[in-house]
Design a protein around this motif. Structure first.
Motif, PDB file in Angstrom:
ATOM      1  N   ILE A 195       0.870  -1.189   0.000  1.00 55.67           N
ATOM      2  CA  ILE A 195       0.000   0.000   0.000  1.00 55.67           C
ATOM      3  C   ILE A 195       0.905   1.236   0.000  1.00 55.67           C
ATOM      4  CG2 ILE A 195      -1.830   1.281   1.182  1.00 55.67           C
ATOM      5  CD1 ILE A 195      -2.586  -1.365   2.597  1.00 55.67           C
ATOM      6  N   PHE A 196       0.716   2.090  -0.989  1.00 52.15           N
ATOM      7  CA  PHE A 196       1.532   3.296  -1.120  1.00 52.15           C
ATOM      8  C   PHE A 196       0.768   4.544  -0.712  1.00 52.15           C
ATOM      9  CE2 PHE A 196       3.729   0.476  -4.055  1.00 52.15           C
ATOM     10  CZ  PHE A 196       5.065   0.843  -3.929  1.00 52.15           C
ATOM     11  N   ASP A 197       1.458   5.441  -0.027  1.00 53.21           N
ATOM     12  CA  ASP A 197       1.013   6.823   0.115  1.00 53.21           C
ATOM     13  C   ASP A 197       1.295   7.522  -1.220  1.00 53.21           C
ATOM     14  OD1 ASP A 197       0.391   9.393   1.197  1.00 53.21           O
ATOM     15  OD2 ASP A 197       2.516   9.691   1.693  1.00 53.21           O
ATOM     16  N   LEU A 198       0.715   8.684  -1.431  1.00 50.88           N
ATOM     17  CA  LEU A 198       0.903   9.400  -2.693  1.00 50.88           C
ATOM     18  C   LEU A 198       1.899  10.552  -2.567  1.00 50.88           C
ATOM     19  CD1 LEU A 198       0.221  10.089  -5.619  1.00 50.88           C
ATOM     20  CD2 LEU A 198      -1.829  11.270  -4.803  1.00 50.88           C
ATOM     21  N   GLY A 199       1.530  11.593  -1.798  1.00 52.27           N
ATOM     22  CA  GLY A 199       2.353  12.799  -1.708  1.00 52.27           C
ATOM     23  C   GLY A 199       3.691  12.546  -1.035  1.00 52.27           C
ATOM     24  N   GLY A 200       4.783  12.905  -1.714  1.00 52.81           N
ATOM     25  CA  GLY A 200       6.110  12.709  -1.158  1.00 52.81           C
ATOM     26  C   GLY A 200       6.643  11.303  -1.366  1.00 52.81           C
ATOM     27  N   VAL A 201       5.792  10.404  -1.854  1.00 59.89           N
ATOM     28  CA  VAL A 201       6.203   9.016  -2.111  1.00 59.89           C
ATOM     29  C   VAL A 201       6.179   8.739  -3.616  1.00 59.89           C
ATOM     30  CG1 VAL A 201       5.636   6.571  -1.725  1.00 59.89           C
ATOM     31  CG2 VAL A 201       5.462   8.209   0.166  1.00 59.89           C
ATOM     32  N   ILE A 202       5.074   9.099  -4.271  1.00 57.45           N
ATOM     33  CA  ILE A 202       4.956   8.901  -5.721  1.00 57.45           C
ATOM     34  C   ILE A 202       5.029  10.240  -6.461  1.00 57.45           C
ATOM     35  CG2 ILE A 202       3.480   8.025  -7.580  1.00 57.45           C
ATOM     36  CD1 ILE A 202       2.388   6.027  -5.459  1.00 57.45           C
ATOM     37  N   ILE A 203       4.283  11.233  -5.971  1.00 60.64           N
ATOM     38  CA  ILE A 203       4.378  12.576  -6.564  1.00 60.64           C
ATOM     39  C   ILE A 203       5.225  13.452  -5.647  1.00 60.64           C
ATOM     40  CG2 ILE A 203       2.237  13.430  -5.461  1.00 60.64           C
ATOM     41  CD1 ILE A 203       1.727  15.099  -7.984  1.00 60.64           C
TER      42      ILE A 203
ATOM     43  N   ALA B 215      -6.259  17.704 -10.133  1.00 60.36           N
ATOM     44  CA  ALA B 215      -5.008  18.366 -10.528  1.00 60.36           C
ATOM     45  C   ALA B 215      -3.889  17.358 -10.771  1.00 60.36           C
ATOM     46  CB  ALA B 215      -4.586  19.371  -9.463  1.00 60.36           C
ATOM     47  N   PHE B 216      -3.715  16.380  -9.866  1.00 69.45           N
ATOM     48  CA  PHE B 216      -2.585  15.476 -10.099  1.00 69.45           C
ATOM     49  C   PHE B 216      -2.853  14.495 -11.236  1.00 69.45           C
ATOM     50  CE2 PHE B 216      -4.126  13.501  -5.950  1.00 69.45           C
ATOM     51  CZ  PHE B 216      -4.598  12.312  -6.462  1.00 69.45           C
ATOM     52  N   ASN B 217      -4.108  14.166 -11.495  1.00 74.49           N
ATOM     53  CA  ASN B 217      -4.394  13.356 -12.680  1.00 74.49           C
ATOM     54  C   ASN B 217      -4.120  14.145 -13.967  1.00 74.49           C
ATOM     55  OD1 ASN B 217      -5.007  10.786 -11.686  1.00 74.49           O
ATOM     56  ND2 ASN B 217      -7.119  11.335 -11.245  1.00 74.49           N
TER      57      ASN B 217
ATOM     58  N   GLY C  49       0.976  11.251 -20.439  1.00 73.00           N
ATOM     59  CA  GLY C  49      -0.048  10.717 -21.333  1.00 73.00           C
ATOM     60  C   GLY C  49      -0.906   9.636 -20.693  1.00 73.00           C
ATOM     61  N   ILE C  50      -0.930   9.614 -19.336  1.00 76.57           N
ATOM     62  CA  ILE C  50      -1.720   8.609 -18.608  1.00 76.57           C
ATOM     63  C   ILE C  50      -2.847   9.347 -17.885  1.00 76.57           C
ATOM     64  CG2 ILE C  50      -1.650   6.867 -16.764  1.00 76.57           C
ATOM     65  CD1 ILE C  50       1.439   6.672 -17.457  1.00 76.57           C
ATOM     66  N   PRO C  51      -4.117   8.995 -18.162  1.00 74.91           N
ATOM     67  CA  PRO C  51      -5.233   9.806 -17.655  1.00 74.91           C
ATOM     68  C   PRO C  51      -5.505   9.694 -16.161  1.00 74.91           C
ATOM     69  CG  PRO C  51      -6.053   7.941 -18.939  1.00 74.91           C
ATOM     70  CD  PRO C  51      -4.566   7.943 -19.092  1.00 74.91           C
ATOM     71  N   SER C  52      -5.080   8.582 -15.534  1.00 71.90           N
ATOM     72  CA  SER C  52      -5.420   8.408 -14.112  1.00 71.90           C
ATOM     73  C   SER C  52      -4.364   7.591 -13.393  1.00 71.90           C
ATOM     74  CB  SER C  52      -6.779   7.719 -13.973  1.00 71.90           C
ATOM     75  OG  SER C  52      -7.015   7.374 -12.623  1.00 71.90           O
TER      76      SER C  52
ATOM     77  N   ASN D 293      -3.202  24.149  -5.571  1.00 71.35           N
ATOM     78  CA  ASN D 293      -2.538  23.090  -6.350  1.00 71.35           C
ATOM     79  C   ASN D 293      -1.048  23.347  -6.570  1.00 71.35           C
ATOM     80  OD1 ASN D 293      -4.920  21.658  -6.641  1.00 71.35           O
ATOM     81  ND2 ASN D 293      -5.418  22.552  -8.627  1.00 71.35           N
ATOM     82  N   ALA D 294      -0.563  24.520  -6.186  1.00 71.03           N
ATOM     83  CA  ALA D 294       0.836  24.882  -6.458  1.00 71.03           C
ATOM     84  C   ALA D 294       1.821  23.890  -5.847  1.00 71.03           C
ATOM     85  CB  ALA D 294       1.127  26.300  -5.951  1.00 71.03           C
ATOM     86  N   MET D 295       1.435  23.245  -4.751  1.00 65.00           N
ATOM     87  CA  MET D 295       2.321  22.289  -4.065  1.00 65.00           C
ATOM     88  C   MET D 295       2.571  21.023  -4.878  1.00 65.00           C
ATOM     89  SD  MET D 295      -0.182  20.561  -1.183  1.00 65.00           S
ATOM     90  CE  MET D 295      -0.987  22.050  -0.605  1.00 65.00           C
ATOM     91  N   LEU D 296       1.685  20.716  -5.826  1.00 60.73           N
ATOM     92  CA  LEU D 296       1.789  19.471  -6.599  1.00 60.73           C
ATOM     93  C   LEU D 296       2.819  19.638  -7.714  1.00 60.73           C
ATOM     94  CD1 LEU D 296      -2.050  18.795  -6.951  1.00 60.73           C
ATOM     95  CD2 LEU D 296      -0.513  17.830  -5.229  1.00 60.73           C
ATOM     96  N   LEU D 297       3.876  18.856  -7.673  1.00 61.87           N
ATOM     97  CA  LEU D 297       4.959  19.012  -8.648  1.00 61.87           C
ATOM     98  C   LEU D 297       4.881  17.984  -9.772  1.00 61.87           C
ATOM     99  CD1 LEU D 297       7.919  19.937  -6.250  1.00 61.87           C
ATOM    100  CD2 LEU D 297       6.308  21.444  -7.420  1.00 61.87           C
ATOM    101  N   ASP D 298       5.670  16.912  -9.685  1.00 62.00           N
ATOM    102  CA  ASP D 298       5.777  16.000 -10.819  1.00 62.00           C
ATOM    103  C   ASP D 298       5.774  14.544 -10.365  1.00 62.00           C
ATOM    104  OD1 ASP D 298       8.341  16.505  -9.578  1.00 62.00           O
ATOM    105  OD2 ASP D 298       9.232  15.313 -11.169  1.00 62.00           O
TER     106      ASP D 298
END
Length: 204
Positions: free
Chosen positions: A8-16, A119-121, A129-132, A83-88
């Protein structure tokens, strides 16, 4: 990883990648004098928690934020600042998810909100090029959609029970200590991911 069948993965700081300072600065530019104080105030009156658990609609959040920004600030400007905090999404992390999925059950468990989800999608669509993000997981769980958020024990139990997962065979990865402690309380195996380490370091 011995005995582990699911991750099970967290998202922020782990994947994005995230940079909270960008959101703080963006709100200061909109006339919010001290965003951290406002955030703490909203935390006390549960506005942010309610947004993250889907108890209030984004419109309510935007209207409330509008009261604290300069006159004439639009909802779209507030959305952009939020949404400014969301990078890549680093490509290597996405490749690791694809590789892991061939060997493990993969799940996402994120404290997030409807504004950030859209925003992150969009970032993922525009950059890769990946919608979700959901396409990388057997199932993705977002706090505002399930009405539960980490580190509450019920949040982890919800994911475990819905998928018939044994916590002893399930690894949880998060960058926030209270979330790790909440996961450990229900018997999950855990990795507390601290910068500069990334999932690329764990899954070499």
């Amino acid at each position: 990883m011995k005995g582990i069948k699911h991750i099970i993965f967290d998202l922020g700081g782990v994947i994005i990648n995230l940079d909270y300072q960008l959101t703080y600065k963006a709100f200061e530019n909109l006339g919010v004098k001290e965003f951290t104080s406002l955030y703490n105030q909203f935390t006390l009156n549960t506005l942010f928690d309610d947004l993250e658990t889907g108890k209030v609609e984004p419109e309510v959040f935007l209207n409330e934020m509008q009261q604290h920004t300069a006159p004439g600030t639009t909802h779209q400007q507030i959305i952009d600042a939020w949404n400014a905090m969301l990078l890549d999404f680093p490509l290597r992390r996405l490749q690791i998810l694809q590789q892991l999925r061939q060997h493990y059950g993969l799940y996402l468990l994120s404290n997030t909100n409807a504004i950030h989800l859209a925003a992150f999608n969009k970032i993922l669509q525009d950059s890769r090029g990946i919608p979700s993000l959901a396409s990388f997981f057997d199932k993705a769980y977002y706090s505002h959609l399930i009405g539960l958020r980490k580190p509450e024990k019920e949040t982890y139990q919800f994911v475990l029970e819905e998928n018939g997962l044994d916590p002893a065979e399930t690894l949880f990865i998060d960058d926030t200590l209270p979330n790790i402690e909440g996961a450990q309380a229900v018997g999950l195996q855990t990795i507390h991911l601290l910068p500069p380490k990334t999932i690329a370091d764990i899954f070499k």
